[in-house]
Design a protein around this motif. Structure first.
Motif, PDB file in Angstrom:
ATOM      1  N   SER A  29      22.948  33.639 -11.130  1.00  0.00           N
ATOM      2  CA  SER A  29      22.894  34.306  -9.835  1.00  0.00           C
ATOM      3  C   SER A  29      24.010  33.807  -8.926  1.00  0.00           C
ATOM      4  CB  SER A  29      21.541  34.073  -9.166  1.00  0.00           C
ATOM      5  OG  SER A  29      21.521  34.625  -7.861  1.00  0.00           O
ATOM      6  N   SER A  30      24.175  32.504  -8.883  1.00  0.00           N
ATOM      7  CA  SER A  30      25.246  31.922  -8.085  1.00  0.00           C
ATOM      8  C   SER A  30      25.564  30.523  -8.606  1.00  0.00           C
ATOM      9  CB  SER A  30      24.862  31.840  -6.600  1.00  0.00           C
ATOM     10  OG  SER A  30      23.741  30.999  -6.428  1.00  0.00           O
ATOM     11  N   ILE A  31      26.777  30.076  -8.320  1.00  0.00           N
ATOM     12  CA  ILE A  31      27.219  28.742  -8.702  1.00  0.00           C
ATOM     13  C   ILE A  31      27.714  28.007  -7.474  1.00  0.00           C
ATOM     14  CG2 ILE A  31      28.738  27.361 -10.161  1.00  0.00           C
ATOM     15  CD1 ILE A  31      28.923  29.675 -12.094  1.00  0.00           C
ATOM     16  N   GLY A  32      27.201  26.803  -7.277  1.00  0.00           N
ATOM     17  CA  GLY A  32      27.634  25.980  -6.164  1.00  0.00           C
ATOM     18  C   GLY A  32      28.756  25.050  -6.585  1.00  0.00           C
ATOM     19  N   ALA A  33      28.552  23.785  -6.349  1.00  0.00           N
ATOM     20  CA  ALA A  33      29.585  22.807  -6.691  1.00  0.00           C
ATOM     21  C   ALA A  33      29.793  22.736  -8.198  1.00  0.00           C
ATOM     22  CB  ALA A  33      29.217  21.430  -6.161  1.00  0.00           C
ATOM     23  N   MET A  34      31.051  22.448  -8.559  1.00  0.00           N
ATOM     24  CA  MET A  34      31.426  22.254  -9.955  1.00  0.00           C
ATOM     25  C   MET A  34      32.135  20.914 -10.047  1.00  0.00           C
ATOM     26  SD  MET A  34      33.151  25.893 -10.908  1.00  0.00           S
ATOM     27  CE  MET A  34      32.202  27.360 -11.295  1.00  0.00           C
ATOM     28  N   GLY A  35      32.052  20.286 -11.215  1.00  0.00           N
ATOM     29  CA  GLY A  35      32.706  19.004 -11.330  1.00  0.00           C
ATOM     30  C   GLY A  35      33.011  18.622 -12.759  1.00  0.00           C
ATOM     31  N   TRP A  36      33.808  17.561 -12.874  1.00  0.00           N
ATOM     32  CA  TRP A  36      34.120  16.958 -14.166  1.00  0.00           C
ATOM     33  C   TRP A  36      33.738  15.483 -14.124  1.00  0.00           C
ATOM     34  CZ3 TRP A  36      35.586  19.551 -18.442  1.00  0.00           C
ATOM     35  CH2 TRP A  36      36.077  20.842 -18.279  1.00  0.00           C
ATOM     36  N   TYR A  37      33.104  15.046 -15.187  1.00  0.00           N
ATOM     37  CA  TYR A  37      32.711  13.658 -15.366  1.00  0.00           C
ATOM     38  C   TYR A  37      33.328  13.162 -16.665  1.00  0.00           C
ATOM     39  CZ  TYR A  37      29.105  14.285 -11.774  1.00  0.00           C
ATOM     40  OH  TYR A  37      28.429  14.516 -10.598  1.00  0.00           O
ATOM     41  N   ARG A  38      33.343  11.839 -16.834  1.00  0.00           N
ATOM     42  CA  ARG A  38      33.799  11.293 -18.101  1.00  0.00           C
ATOM     43  C   ARG A  38      33.000  10.056 -18.456  1.00  0.00           C
ATOM     44  NH1 ARG A  38      39.909   9.294 -16.312  1.00  0.00           N
ATOM     45  NH2 ARG A  38      39.268   7.473 -15.060  1.00  0.00           N
ATOM     46  N   GLN A  39      32.983   9.765 -19.753  1.00  0.00           N
ATOM     47  CA  GLN A  39      32.204   8.628 -20.237  1.00  0.00           C
ATOM     48  C   GLN A  39      32.889   8.006 -21.438  1.00  0.00           C
ATOM     49  OE1 GLN A  39      28.149   9.607 -21.346  1.00  0.00           O
ATOM     50  NE2 GLN A  39      27.444   7.544 -20.843  1.00  0.00           N
ATOM     51  N   THR A  40      32.922   6.683 -21.436  1.00  0.00           N
ATOM     52  CA  THR A  40      33.420   5.927 -22.582  1.00  0.00           C
ATOM     53  C   THR A  40      32.275   5.093 -23.138  1.00  0.00           C
ATOM     54  OG1 THR A  40      34.163   4.174 -21.084  1.00  0.00           O
ATOM     55  CG2 THR A  40      35.790   5.827 -21.753  1.00  0.00           C
ATOM     56  N   PRO A  41      32.373   4.689 -24.410  1.00  0.00           N
ATOM     57  CA  PRO A  41      31.272   3.939 -25.041  1.00  0.00           C
ATOM     58  C   PRO A  41      30.885   2.696 -24.248  1.00  0.00           C
ATOM     59  CG  PRO A  41      32.823   4.651 -26.696  1.00  0.00           C
ATOM     60  CD  PRO A  41      33.444   4.981 -25.364  1.00  0.00           C
ATOM     61  N   GLY A  42      29.598   2.529 -24.015  1.00  0.00           N
ATOM     62  CA  GLY A  42      29.091   1.357 -23.324  1.00  0.00           C
ATOM     63  C   GLY A  42      29.164   1.423 -21.814  1.00  0.00           C
ATOM     64  N   LYS A  43      29.687   2.525 -21.293  1.00  0.00           N
ATOM     65  CA  LYS A  43      29.809   2.663 -19.840  1.00  0.00           C
ATOM     66  C   LYS A  43      29.024   3.872 -19.356  1.00  0.00           C
ATOM     67  CE  LYS A  43      34.279   0.391 -19.206  1.00  0.00           C
ATOM     68  NZ  LYS A  43      35.629   0.501 -18.582  1.00  0.00           N
ATOM     69  N   GLU A  44      28.679   3.842 -18.060  1.00  0.00           N
ATOM     70  CA  GLU A  44      27.974   4.971 -17.477  1.00  0.00           C
ATOM     71  C   GLU A  44      28.934   6.134 -17.254  1.00  0.00           C
ATOM     72  OE1 GLU A  44      24.495   2.598 -14.970  1.00  0.00           O
ATOM     73  OE2 GLU A  44      25.897   3.928 -13.960  1.00  0.00           O
ATOM     74  N   ARG A  45      28.374   7.322 -17.258  1.00  0.00           N
ATOM     75  CA  ARG A  45      29.170   8.503 -16.963  1.00  0.00           C
ATOM     76  C   ARG A  45      29.613   8.432 -15.501  1.00  0.00           C
ATOM     77  NH1 ARG A  45      26.708  14.158 -18.960  1.00  0.00           N
ATOM     78  NH2 ARG A  45      26.548  12.825 -20.796  1.00  0.00           N
ATOM     79  N   GLU A  46      30.898   8.724 -15.246  1.00  0.00           N
ATOM     80  CA  GLU A  46      31.420   8.662 -13.884  1.00  0.00           C
ATOM     81  C   GLU A  46      32.004  10.005 -13.467  1.00  0.00           C
ATOM     82  OE1 GLU A  46      34.709   5.969 -13.395  1.00  0.00           O
ATOM     83  OE2 GLU A  46      35.906   6.908 -14.968  1.00  0.00           O
ATOM     84  N   MET A  47      31.862  10.295 -12.183  1.00  0.00           N
ATOM     85  CA  MET A  47      32.439  11.514 -11.648  1.00  0.00           C
ATOM     86  C   MET A  47      33.951  11.349 -11.553  1.00  0.00           C
ATOM     87  SD  MET A  47      33.834  13.194  -8.845  1.00  0.00           S
ATOM     88  CE  MET A  47      33.459  12.279  -7.369  1.00  0.00           C
ATOM     89  N   VAL A  48      34.677  12.342 -11.986  1.00  0.00           N
ATOM     90  CA  VAL A  48      36.136  12.330 -11.921  1.00  0.00           C
ATOM     91  C   VAL A  48      36.628  13.189 -10.764  1.00  0.00           C
ATOM     92  CG1 VAL A  48      38.271  12.923 -13.131  1.00  0.00           C
ATOM     93  CG2 VAL A  48      36.335  11.930 -14.396  1.00  0.00           C
ATOM     94  N   ALA A  49      36.099  14.405 -10.674  1.00  0.00           N
ATOM     95  CA  ALA A  49      36.543  15.339  -9.641  1.00  0.00           C
ATOM     96  C   ALA A  49      35.441  16.352  -9.379  1.00  0.00           C
ATOM     97  CB  ALA A  49      37.824  16.055 -10.062  1.00  0.00           C
TER      98      ALA A  49
END
Length: 120
Positions: A29-49
């Protein structure tokens, strides 16, 4: 049912560029915010943009000046242009979108993840 499909990852040399894409499909129906995250082994997923529905953007300090997020409303797609890539950018990248399927109560959806490897 909503699906997010990512593309554009791969292997690139340090200093090179890649462009990630993430397209949403299904009952939207609609899309609000969009983003990219990244994750490396042993680390938490982090927001990139992140990019709002109005086009306001936000980046983590590590990628400012090198990465650019953009969106195409008509195509329900978000992009991440990555320039001057460094080995520390190596990670699995995930797209994220806040999507409403009914006109209210948007909730987050995730892509399946795509590998980006920066290495000589």
């Amino acid at each position: 049912q909503v699906q997010l499909v990512e593309s554009g990852g791969g292997l690139v040399q340090p200093g090179g560029s890649l462009r990630l894409s993430c397209a949403a499909s299904g009952r939207i129906s609609s899309i609000g915010a969009m983003g990219w995250y990244r994750q490396t082994p042993g680390k938490e997923r982090e927001m990139v943009a992140m990019i709002s529905s109005f086009g306001m953007t936000n980046y983590i300090e590590l990628v400012k000046g090198r990465f650019t997020i953009s969106r195409d409303h008509a195509k329900n797609t978000v992009y991440l242009q990555m320039n001057s890539l460094k080995s520390e950018d190596t990670a699995v990248y995930y797209c994220n979108m806040f999507i409403s399927t009914s006109g209210w109560n948007p909730r987050p959806y995730w892509g399946q993840g795509i590998q980006v490897t920066v290495s000589s």
